[in-house]
Design a protein around this motif. Structure first.
Motif, PDB file in Angstrom:
ATOM      1  N   GLU A 142       0.634  -0.967  -0.281  1.00  0.00           N
ATOM      2  CA  GLU A 142       0.010  -0.428  -0.547  1.00  0.00           C
ATOM      3  C   GLU A 142       1.184   1.071   0.004  1.00  0.00           C
ATOM      4  N   GLU A 143       1.745   1.466   0.305  1.00  0.00           N
ATOM      5  CA  GLU A 143       2.910   2.080   0.921  1.00  0.00           C
ATOM      6  C   GLU A 143       3.818   2.603  -0.456  1.00  0.00           C
ATOM      7  N   ASP A 144       4.138   1.517  -0.823  1.00  0.00           N
ATOM      8  CA  ASP A 144       4.876   1.496  -1.584  1.00  0.00           C
ATOM      9  C   ASP A 144       3.780   2.066  -3.200  1.00  0.00           C
ATOM     10  N   SER A 145       3.031   1.742  -3.143  1.00  0.00           N
ATOM     11  CA  SER A 145       1.809   1.970  -4.328  1.00  0.00           C
ATOM     12  C   SER A 145       1.674   3.576  -4.541  1.00  0.00           C
ATOM     13  N   ARG A 146       1.823   4.307  -3.205  1.00  0.00           N
ATOM     14  CA  ARG A 146       1.103   5.421  -3.649  1.00  0.00           C
ATOM     15  C   ARG A 146       2.153   6.219  -2.988  1.00  0.00           C
ATOM     16  N   ALA A 147       3.870   6.200  -2.975  1.00  0.00           N
ATOM     17  CA  ALA A 147       4.967   6.802  -3.118  1.00  0.00           C
ATOM     18  C   ALA A 147       5.764   7.753  -3.802  1.00  0.00           C
ATOM     19  N   GLU A 148       5.801   8.776  -3.197  1.00  0.00           N
ATOM     20  CA  GLU A 148       5.959   9.504  -4.315  1.00  0.00           C
ATOM     21  C   GLU A 148       8.007   9.246  -4.680  1.00  0.00           C
ATOM     22  N   VAL A 149       8.533   8.971  -3.584  1.00  0.00           N
ATOM     23  CA  VAL A 149      10.043   8.271  -4.317  1.00  0.00           C
ATOM     24  C   VAL A 149       9.821   6.399  -4.398  1.00  0.00           C
ATOM     25  N   ASP A 150       9.932   5.962  -4.678  1.00  0.00           N
ATOM     26  CA  ASP A 150      10.585   4.316  -4.385  1.00  0.00           C
ATOM     27  C   ASP A 150      11.908   3.839  -4.477  1.00  0.00           C
ATOM     28  N   LEU A 151      12.752   3.361  -4.102  1.00  0.00           N
ATOM     29  CA  LEU A 151      14.032   3.375  -4.194  1.00  0.00           C
ATOM     30  C   LEU A 151      14.823   1.681  -3.523  1.00  0.00           C
ATOM     31  N   ASN A 152      15.440   1.224  -3.902  1.00  0.00           N
ATOM     32  CA  ASN A 152      16.062  -0.411  -3.360  1.00  0.00           C
ATOM     33  C   ASN A 152      17.136  -0.200  -3.161  1.00  0.00           C
ATOM     34  N   LEU A 153      17.523  -0.592  -1.939  1.00  0.00           N
ATOM     35  CA  LEU A 153      19.025  -0.262  -1.404  1.00  0.00           C
ATOM     36  C   LEU A 153      19.940  -1.694  -1.562  1.00  0.00           C
ATOM     37  N   ILE A 154      20.735  -1.624  -1.896  1.00  0.00           N
ATOM     38  CA  ILE A 154      21.723  -2.828  -1.479  1.00  0.00           C
ATOM     39  C   ILE A 154      23.147  -2.810  -1.097  1.00  0.00           C
ATOM     40  N   LEU A 155      23.285  -3.147  -0.049  1.00  0.00           N
ATOM     41  CA  LEU A 155      24.716  -2.185   0.343  1.00  0.00           C
ATOM     42  C   LEU A 155      25.432  -3.608   1.065  1.00  0.00           C
ATOM     43  N   THR A 156      26.462  -3.698   0.999  1.00  0.00           N
ATOM     44  CA  THR A 156      27.138  -4.796   1.788  1.00  0.00           C
ATOM     45  C   THR A 156      27.358  -4.434   3.489  1.00  0.00           C
ATOM     46  N   GLY A 157      27.810  -5.288   3.919  1.00  0.00           N
ATOM     47  CA  GLY A 157      28.261  -5.442   5.439  1.00  0.00           C
ATOM     48  C   GLY A 157      29.053  -4.360   5.828  1.00  0.00           C
ATOM     49  N   GLY A 159      29.196  -1.244   4.625  1.00  0.00           N
ATOM     50  CA  GLY A 159      28.627  -0.302   3.840  1.00  0.00           C
ATOM     51  C   GLY A 159      28.524   0.056   2.356  1.00  0.00           C
ATOM     52  N   LYS A 160      29.131  -0.762   1.595  1.00  0.00           N
ATOM     53  CA  LYS A 160      29.741  -0.357  -0.061  1.00  0.00           C
ATOM     54  C   LYS A 160      27.867  -0.218  -0.828  1.00  0.00           C
ATOM     55  N   ILE A 161      27.958   0.667  -2.004  1.00  0.00           N
ATOM     56  CA  ILE A 161      26.994   0.229  -2.323  1.00  0.00           C
ATOM     57  C   ILE A 161      27.159  -0.764  -3.675  1.00  0.00           C
ATOM     58  N   VAL A 162      26.133  -2.041  -3.538  1.00  0.00           N
ATOM     59  CA  VAL A 162      26.142  -2.716  -4.809  1.00  0.00           C
ATOM     60  C   VAL A 162      25.133  -2.128  -5.271  1.00  0.00           C
ATOM     61  N   GLU A 163      24.102  -1.968  -5.442  1.00  0.00           N
ATOM     62  CA  GLU A 163      23.203  -1.333  -6.632  1.00  0.00           C
ATOM     63  C   GLU A 163      22.799  -0.109  -5.807  1.00  0.00           C
ATOM     64  N   ILE A 164      21.587   0.937  -6.691  1.00  0.00           N
ATOM     65  CA  ILE A 164      21.203   1.493  -6.252  1.00  0.00           C
ATOM     66  C   ILE A 164      19.786   1.838  -7.502  1.00  0.00           C
ATOM     67  N   GLN A 165      18.493   1.471  -6.703  1.00  0.00           N
ATOM     68  CA  GLN A 165      17.228   1.449  -8.187  1.00  0.00           C
ATOM     69  C   GLN A 165      16.108   2.505  -7.406  1.00  0.00           C
ATOM     70  N   GLY A 166      16.111   3.516  -7.853  1.00  0.00           N
ATOM     71  CA  GLY A 166      15.631   4.468  -7.256  1.00  0.00           C
ATOM     72  C   GLY A 166      14.392   6.001  -8.197  1.00  0.00           C
ATOM     73  N   THR A 167      13.339   5.488  -7.882  1.00  0.00           N
ATOM     74  CA  THR A 167      12.394   6.031  -8.929  1.00  0.00           C
ATOM     75  C   THR A 167      11.179   7.483  -8.464  1.00  0.00           C
ATOM     76  N   ALA A 168      11.260   8.589  -9.184  1.00  0.00           N
ATOM     77  CA  ALA A 168      10.454   9.497  -8.738  1.00  0.00           C
ATOM     78  C   ALA A 168       8.494   9.521  -8.848  1.00  0.00           C
ATOM     79  N   GLU A 169       8.134   8.756  -8.183  1.00  0.00           N
ATOM     80  CA  GLU A 169       7.273   8.444  -8.884  1.00  0.00           C
ATOM     81  C   GLU A 169       6.156   9.727  -9.350  1.00  0.00           C
ATOM     82  N   GLN A 170       6.291  10.316  -8.568  1.00  0.00           N
ATOM     83  CA  GLN A 170       5.749  11.922  -9.295  1.00  0.00           C
ATOM     84  C   GLN A 170       6.584  13.271  -8.814  1.00  0.00           C
ATOM     85  N   ASN A 171       7.414  13.679  -7.695  1.00  0.00           N
ATOM     86  CA  ASN A 171       7.285  14.496  -7.500  1.00  0.00           C
ATOM     87  C   ASN A 171       9.623  14.660  -7.654  1.00  0.00           C
TER      88      ASN A 171
END
Length: 203
Positions: A142-157, A159-171
């Motif tokens: 429910e939150e995801d379907s209405r979110a203005e911003v949706d972001l998936n964050l994948i990190l190592t233990g 704290g290094k970034i493996v992948e970021i998937q982010g989208t502004a759904e509205q603004n």
């Protein structure tokens, strides 16, 4: 999520002469994982583009923390089955698949099939987002379907970034908001890694 690891002997043809192992992943949903039943992808004859995309995401996320030389000529296949979907299934798959992968590596080490621990770090994933100007961690459907911003964050233990998937759904969102989301996601991932350690009985 049900995450399973299988140790297989048959390496891909392009990997056979290298002496290096490999990790692959498959993602699928049960027909009644969602509110309404969906047909099995096997009946349709091929996986959906979404399932393929998530399978590849899981695979490359886990491969980012594997020392394939230490893994040796073994392939570990990870199967991630969604039992009940309520948002964040790709993140849950990555987090759970690390545990399955680690358990498979424990088995290889205990049997003497490998001599050294092949995992360089943990890896975990979590969703963060913005809804009504509020920062949210681990969004449900429910939150995801209405979110203005949706972001998936994948990190190592570490704290290094493996992948970021982010989208502004509205603004569109600002760098300041992105930093806040990253910090919130990092806190969530630290908690997830604590849970991984509890399962594996690691300090």
């Amino acid at each position: 999520m049900l995450c399973l690891a299988s140790i297989e002997k048959e390496l891909p043809a392009w990997r056979k002469e290298s002496g290096l192992g490999w990790v692959t992943a498959e993602y699928a949903m049960l027909p009644r994982a969602t509110h309404s039943r969906s047909s099995r992808e096997s009946i349709k004859g091929k996986p959906s583009s979404r399932s393929l995309e998530i399978s590849r995401l899981i695979g490359r996320s886990l491969r980012s923390i594997v020392d394939f030389k230490k893994l040796g000529p073994h392939i570990i296949a990870l199967d991630c089955e969604v039992l009940q979907a309520d948002g964040g299934t790709r993140c849950a798959s990555i987090t759970g698949a690390w545990v399955a992968l680690a358990q498979a590596c424990q088995k290889l080490l205990k049997s003497g099939a490998i001599q050294e621990w092949p995992l360089k770090d943990h890896v975990a994933a979590v969703s963060v987002g913005i809804l009504h100007k509020n920062l949210l961690l681990d969004l449900d459907y429910e939150e995801d379907s209405r979110a203005e911003v949706d972001l998936n964050l994948i990190l190592t233990g570490s704290g290094k970034i493996v992948e970021i998937q982010g989208t502004a759904e509205q603004n569109p969102f600002s760098f300041r908001q992105a930093t806040q989301l990253f910090k919130l996601g990092e806190l969530g991932i630290k908690k997830l890694i604590q849970e991984q350690n509890k399962v594996m009985r690691l300090k």
